[in-house]
Design a protein around this motif. Sequence first.
Motif, PDB file in Angstrom:
ATOM      1  N   ARG A  94      21.116 -54.216  21.649  1.00  0.00           N
ATOM      2  CA  ARG A  94      21.470 -55.487  21.016  1.00  0.00           C
ATOM      3  C   ARG A  94      21.686 -56.562  22.080  1.00  0.00           C
ATOM      4  O   ARG A  94      21.219 -57.691  21.962  1.00  0.00           O
ATOM      5  N   MET A  95      22.372 -56.191  23.141  1.00  0.00           N
ATOM      6  CA  MET A  95      22.650 -57.127  24.234  1.00  0.00           C
ATOM      7  C   MET A  95      21.351 -57.556  24.907  1.00  0.00           C
ATOM      8  O   MET A  95      21.138 -58.742  25.179  1.00  0.00           O
ATOM      9  N   LYS A  97      18.346 -57.596  23.608  1.00  0.00           N
ATOM     10  CA  LYS A  97      17.621 -58.471  22.671  1.00  0.00           C
ATOM     11  C   LYS A  97      18.214 -59.861  22.667  1.00  0.00           C
ATOM     12  O   LYS A  97      17.488 -60.863  22.608  1.00  0.00           O
ATOM     13  N   LYS A  98      19.531 -59.941  22.746  1.00  0.00           N
ATOM     14  CA  LYS A  98      20.200 -61.246  22.762  1.00  0.00           C
ATOM     15  C   LYS A  98      19.743 -62.076  23.959  1.00  0.00           C
ATOM     16  O   LYS A  98      19.437 -63.254  23.831  1.00  0.00           O
ATOM     17  N   TYR A  99      19.692 -61.462  25.124  1.00  0.00           N
ATOM     18  CA  TYR A  99      19.361 -62.205  26.336  1.00  0.00           C
ATOM     19  C   TYR A  99      17.875 -62.316  26.615  1.00  0.00           C
ATOM     20  O   TYR A  99      17.435 -63.237  27.302  1.00  0.00           O
TER      21      TYR A  99
END
Length: 103
Positions: A94-95, A97-99
């Motif tokens: 998730r992290m 994908k966020k960045y």
Amino acid sequence: TGMELERAVNGLDCCEKFEKSEPGYYDAILMDIRMPVMNGYDATRKIRAMEREDSSLPIIAMTADAFSDDARRCMECGMDAHLAKPLDVRECMRMLKKYLGGK
């Protein structure tokens, strides 16, 4: 996931790999904090200080140092995020994908 990973054995090795790479070669760095030779805080500061167009790439701490002061220290040295060990793979993805967005 389609990602290619490269391992650095310590913070200095990470900095050298980044410095020798073509700009844009790395999309993100997953940075441990406690490493021999150069720790993750110092490695992050060194990468951020490099005069490269990609020196602002996402750097995500992955560390057993899980207290709020540890996370704050990561942000103060220039990291973008902090993940505590043991790692939750879904949270790590998730992290990323966020960045990384659509990369």
